[in-house]
Design a protein around this motif. Structure first.
Motif, PDB file in Angstrom:
ATOM      1  N   SER A  33       0.912  -1.058   0.046  1.00 41.80           N
ATOM      2  CA  SER A  33      -0.020   0.084  -0.028  1.00 41.80           C
ATOM      3  C   SER A  33       0.894   1.333   0.263  1.00 41.80           C
ATOM      4  CB  SER A  33      -1.159  -0.139   1.374  1.00 41.80           C
ATOM      5  OG  SER A  33      -0.342  -0.059   2.464  1.00 41.80           O
ATOM      6  N   GLN A  35       0.681   5.050   1.301  1.00 36.24           N
ATOM      7  CA  GLN A  35      -0.245   5.720   2.132  1.00 36.24           C
ATOM      8  C   GLN A  35       0.806   6.521   3.189  1.00 36.24           C
ATOM      9  OE1 GLN A  35      -2.785   3.401   3.961  1.00 36.24           O
ATOM     10  NE2 GLN A  35      -1.585   2.007   4.950  1.00 36.24           N
ATOM     11  N   GLY A  36       0.000   7.542   3.902  1.00 36.76           N
ATOM     12  CA  GLY A  36       1.015   8.135   4.798  1.00 36.76           C
ATOM     13  C   GLY A  36       1.956   9.246   4.353  1.00 36.76           C
ATOM     14  N   ALA A  39       4.589   8.627   1.600  1.00 35.08           N
ATOM     15  CA  ALA A  39       4.162   8.083   0.410  1.00 35.08           C
ATOM     16  C   ALA A  39       5.000   8.494  -1.020  1.00 35.08           C
ATOM     17  CB  ALA A  39       2.612   8.479   0.038  1.00 35.08           C
ATOM     18  N   ASN A  56      -3.900   3.665  -4.809  1.00 33.84           N
ATOM     19  CA  ASN A  56      -2.806   3.617  -3.386  1.00 33.84           C
ATOM     20  C   ASN A  56      -1.955   2.444  -3.410  1.00 33.84           C
ATOM     21  OD1 ASN A  56      -3.845   6.086  -2.619  1.00 33.84           O
ATOM     22  ND2 ASN A  56      -6.030   5.158  -2.029  1.00 33.84           N
ATOM     23  N   GLU A 139      -7.517   9.178  -6.708  1.00 33.35           N
ATOM     24  CA  GLU A 139      -6.987   8.325  -5.639  1.00 33.35           C
ATOM     25  C   GLU A 139      -5.743   8.340  -5.827  1.00 33.35           C
ATOM     26  OE1 GLU A 139      -9.107   4.647  -4.319  1.00 33.35           O
ATOM     27  OE2 GLU A 139     -10.944   5.873  -4.176  1.00 33.35           O
ATOM     28  N   PRO A 141      -1.943   9.468  -3.507  1.00 27.04           N
ATOM     29  CA  PRO A 141      -1.327  10.208  -2.459  1.00 27.04           C
ATOM     30  C   PRO A 141      -0.180  10.936  -2.740  1.00 27.04           C
ATOM     31  CG  PRO A 141      -0.660   7.819  -2.391  1.00 27.04           C
ATOM     32  CD  PRO A 141      -1.656   7.963  -3.699  1.00 27.04           C
TER      33      PRO A 141
END
Length: 271
Positions: A33, A35-36, A39, A56, A139, A141
């Motif tokens: 994944s 994310q955060g 990324a 993502n 979508e 990040p």
């Protein structure tokens, strides 16, 4: 006191499913994944190791007996357009480029549907509805752009493009299937090379090149092409030298693959 904390993403493997590039084969992907706050750093690091982004998720082929799929990128400094590519650039000189934030529009989706219906009616994205299309575009990040190409008031081509620290990654592109004479797919790549050159970015990432797949053959026509093979980027010298045969030892065990992935460090954190 400063400490550097490593990112520790979890990696997973998809279940085998029919390969979209080579008939009669099954594909499997290694993925994690995205994310955060780190990324961007993770995406930059893994893109340089043959991974690709889809919303993502970052993924890389990890098929049990096949290693045909090779991540490909163009070294902008070594690219020289062919005569055919120069003609394509001239034919499309009047197109207007528009770079926007990653937002989906009805015009984009209409063009996307026409493209899929004409070119990939039996592909894995053929049933994608407007909401799934919006998710594909929006979508993200990381730093992404939608590059639109206009012929007057008509939208004729679109590329969802990520901006990496060392280049542009063409995540997904589509174009007017009723204008084959314009070679719009080629034009978008040529234009991304110019965008990268103007921004002093050394590479344009094209996704995967697959020897033996007609769908992917166009990528080998670009000079300066490099492929990720054996843990490093290598210049593409002779496309015919690459083979797509299966072999039980083609792919390292998953645990070994994960162990050999270089992960970025987090930025120093004060404690």
């Amino acid at each position: 006191m400063r400490h550097t904390l490593p990112i520790a993403p979890q990696f997973y493997v998809t279940a085998p499913q029919p390969c979209p590039y080579l008939d009669g084969r099954m594909e499997r992907k290694l993925f994690t994944s995205l994310q955060g706050e780190n990324a961007d750093r993770l995406n930059n690091s893994l893109s340089q190791q043959g991974f690709r982004r889809s919303q993502n998720v970052l993924y890389r082929p990890s098929c049990a007996e096949c290693s045909a799929c090779l991540s490909a990128r163009i070294d902008v400094s070594r690219f020289t357009p062919s005569k055919s590519q120069k003609r394509t650039a001239r034919r499309n000189a009047d197109l207007e480029r528009r770079a926007t934030s990653p937002w989906a529009t009805e015009d984009q989706y209409d063009l996307f549907r026409r493209y899929l219906d004409a070119r990939h009616a039996d592909g894995g994205m053929a049933d994608m509805d407007v909401f799934e299309f919006a998710a594909m575009i929006e979508e993200t990040p990381i730093r992404s752009r939608v590059i639109e190409y206009m012929n007057g008031s008509d939208l004729v081509a679109v590329s969802l493009t990520d901006v990496l620290e060392d280049g542009l990654s063409m995540v997904y592109s589509f174009y007017d299937p009723d204008a084959p004479q314009l070679s719009l797919g080629t034009h978008m790549i040529l234009d991304h090379i110019e965008i990268a050159r103007g921004a002093d970015l050394p590479y344009v990432y094209l996704g995967y090149w697959v020897p033996g797949s007609q769908k992917m053959g166009y990528k080998a026509r670009f000079s300066g092409l490099e492929v990720y093979l054996g843990g490093e980027w290598q210049p593409m010298r002779d496309p015919d030298a690459f083979r797509s045969e299966t072999h039980p030892l083609s792919t390292d065990p998953i645990a070994e693959q994960v162990a050999n992935i270089n992960l970025p460090d987090r930025r120093p954190t004060r404690l």
